[in-house]
Design a protein around this motif. Structure first.
Motif, mmCIF file in Angstrom:
data_model
loop_
_atom_site.group_PDB
_atom_site.id
_atom_site.type_symbol
_atom_site.label_atom_id
_atom_site.label_comp_id
_atom_site.label_asym_id
_atom_site.label_seq_id
_atom_site.Cartn_x
_atom_site.Cartn_y
_atom_site.Cartn_z
ATOM 1 N N PHE A 113 1.815 -48.435 -17.576
ATOM 2 C CA PHE A 113 0.617 -48.224 -18.399
ATOM 3 C C PHE A 113 0.170 -46.766 -18.268
ATOM 4 O O PHE A 113 0.193 -46.195 -17.183
ATOM 5 C CB PHE A 113 -0.529 -49.120 -17.938
ATOM 6 C CG PHE A 113 -0.301 -50.584 -18.197
ATOM 7 C CD1 PHE A 113 -0.648 -51.155 -19.417
ATOM 8 C CD2 PHE A 113 0.267 -51.392 -17.233
ATOM 9 C CE1 PHE A 113 -0.423 -52.499 -19.663
ATOM 10 C CE2 PHE A 113 0.493 -52.740 -17.463
ATOM 11 C CZ PHE A 113 0.149 -53.296 -18.681
ATOM 12 N N GLN A 164 -4.841 -46.381 -21.216
ATOM 13 C CA GLN A 164 -4.693 -47.828 -21.428
ATOM 14 C C GLN A 164 -5.403 -48.604 -20.326
ATOM 15 O O GLN A 164 -6.104 -49.583 -20.581
ATOM 16 C CB GLN A 164 -3.206 -48.210 -21.442
ATOM 17 C CG GLN A 164 -2.474 -47.814 -22.696
ATOM 18 C CD GLN A 164 -1.041 -48.304 -22.659
ATOM 19 O OE1 GLN A 164 -0.314 -48.023 -21.712
ATOM 20 N NE2 GLN A 164 -0.631 -49.023 -23.681
ATOM 21 N N LEU A 165 -5.202 -48.159 -19.086
ATOM 22 C CA LEU A 165 -5.833 -48.851 -17.959
ATOM 23 C C LEU A 165 -7.350 -48.730 -18.021
ATOM 24 O O LEU A 165 -8.078 -49.699 -17.768
ATOM 25 C CB LEU A 165 -5.302 -48.292 -16.631
ATOM 26 C CG LEU A 165 -3.845 -48.651 -16.322
ATOM 27 C CD1 LEU A 165 -3.377 -47.958 -15.050
ATOM 28 C CD2 LEU A 165 -3.689 -50.165 -16.158
ATOM 29 N N LEU A 209 -9.183 -48.331 -20.661
ATOM 30 C CA LEU A 209 -9.658 -49.171 -21.757
ATOM 31 C C LEU A 209 -9.638 -50.650 -21.364
ATOM 32 O O LEU A 209 -10.607 -51.383 -21.589
ATOM 33 C CB LEU A 209 -8.787 -48.926 -22.997
ATOM 34 C CG LEU A 209 -9.246 -49.599 -24.282
ATOM 35 C CD1 LEU A 209 -10.626 -49.103 -24.679
ATOM 36 C CD2 LEU A 209 -8.254 -49.325 -25.407
ATOM 37 N N ALA A 210 -8.530 -51.078 -20.768
ATOM 38 C CA ALA A 210 -8.406 -52.490 -20.380
ATOM 39 C C ALA A 210 -9.471 -52.864 -19.352
ATOM 40 O O ALA A 210 -10.160 -53.885 -19.488
ATOM 41 C CB ALA A 210 -7.012 -52.755 -19.824
#
Lengths: 154, 151
Positions: free
Chosen positions: B93, B97-98, B100-101
């Motif tokens: 990732f 991305q991390l 956001l997640a």
């Protein structure tokens, strides 16, 4: 039905998601209750018929909807797999920049983390539904990892 | 952002050309760091049943919100202020991305707690505000650093 898309990883996610959803309707927490109270006027004795009350992940007193979230995640993951495999729905390749393999991995990890947190938490006795949901959440992660390792997974 | 435009969140925090030495955090990064601080503060205040998120019965389920937000805030601060050289990707990732997640998960958990809570306290509201700020900050960061990238 597109059998090519039902890889081992997808099967694990499908089963785990289904188990997760079904288990969410079983006992998540159980608490001891006083139960029926018998009062004998002549002897003055009070007899408590101890009972047990259970709360599913959907029960108001069971922490709904925070306890329901892992089940919703599992059901969502299974639904995405089922739609692709059985209904031949063409989902977009990426969602907000995430591939489906990444989404499954993130969602599975989130569900498992939440269930582990419930395991550690000082809560009433855990019921069969909780333990099944915990196992299923681990299954979701395993399925997602398998998908990731499969060549050209859908 | 135009309708239908897709951003690629998989890119890590690679600065745009001409902004390599810029140590000033972007608005998105400020939002993530501030949101993390707010969520951390909120976790120590009355969350539900006059208990903090670290209190009996709530820990560590409610605490996950603060943990997610603080993890994002710390990584952003380390990269921006301490110049710590972290790997471009973690477990496949990108950092964006991390971020956001974790921000979205924290915000969703806060929202669900708000519905579940019987006596929601200021800690819960601060956790919700902080986690939403982290999620929005992550979106902004992607828009700042990968404008118009097609995923």
């Amino acid at each position: 039905m597109n059998n090519a898309k039902l890889s081992p990883g997808n099967i694990v996610i499908l089963v785990a998601g289904a188990v997760m959803l079904v288990a969410s309707f079983l006992a998540f927490f159980t608490v001891e209750t006083i139960g029926d109270v018998d009062f004998d006027i002549e002897s003055g004795e009070i007899d408590f018929d101890g009972g047990e009350k259970s709360f599913s992940a959907w029960s108001d007193g069971g922490g709904f909807p925070i306890t329901t979230l892992p089940a919703l995640i599992g059901a969502g993951m299974a639904a995405a797999v089922a739609l692709t495999a059985f209904a031949k729905v063409n989902l977009p390749e990426r969602v907000l920049g995430f591939s489906w393999n990444q989404l499954h991995l993130l969602l599975g990890a989130q569900a498992a983390l939440m269930m582990l947190a419930f395991l550690i938490a000082d809560t009433p006795d855990k019921g069969i539904g909780f333990w099944l949901m915990l196992l299923a959440s681990i299954g979701l992660v395993v399925g997602a990892v398998l998908r990731e390792r499969e060549p050209a997974a859908a | 952002m135009r309708t239908g435009e897709v951003f690629d969140f998989s890119h890590s925090l690679v600065p745009l050309e001409g902004a390599v030495d810029n140590k000033q955090p972007s608005p998105g990064e400020w939002a993530m760091m501030t949101g993390a601080a707010v969520a951390l503060l909120g976790s120590f205040l009355d969350f539900d049943f006059e208990q903090s998120a670290w209190g009996q019965g709530l820990f560590p389920v409610a605490t996950l919100i603060a943990i997610y937000c603080v993890a994002v805030g710390v990584v952003v601060a380390l990269r921006r202020f301490a110049g710590v050289d972290l790997p471009d990707r973690l477990a496949g990732f990108g950092w964006n991305q991390l971020f956001l997640a974790l921000g979205v998960f924290a915000a969703v958990m806060s929202l669900f707690w708000l519905i579940a809570a019987e006596e929601a306290g200021p800690g819960l509201f601060l956790s919700l505000a902080g986690s939403v700020a982290v999620a929005v900050g992550a979106f902004l960061t992607v828009r700042e650093q990968s404008p118009g990238t097609v995923g």
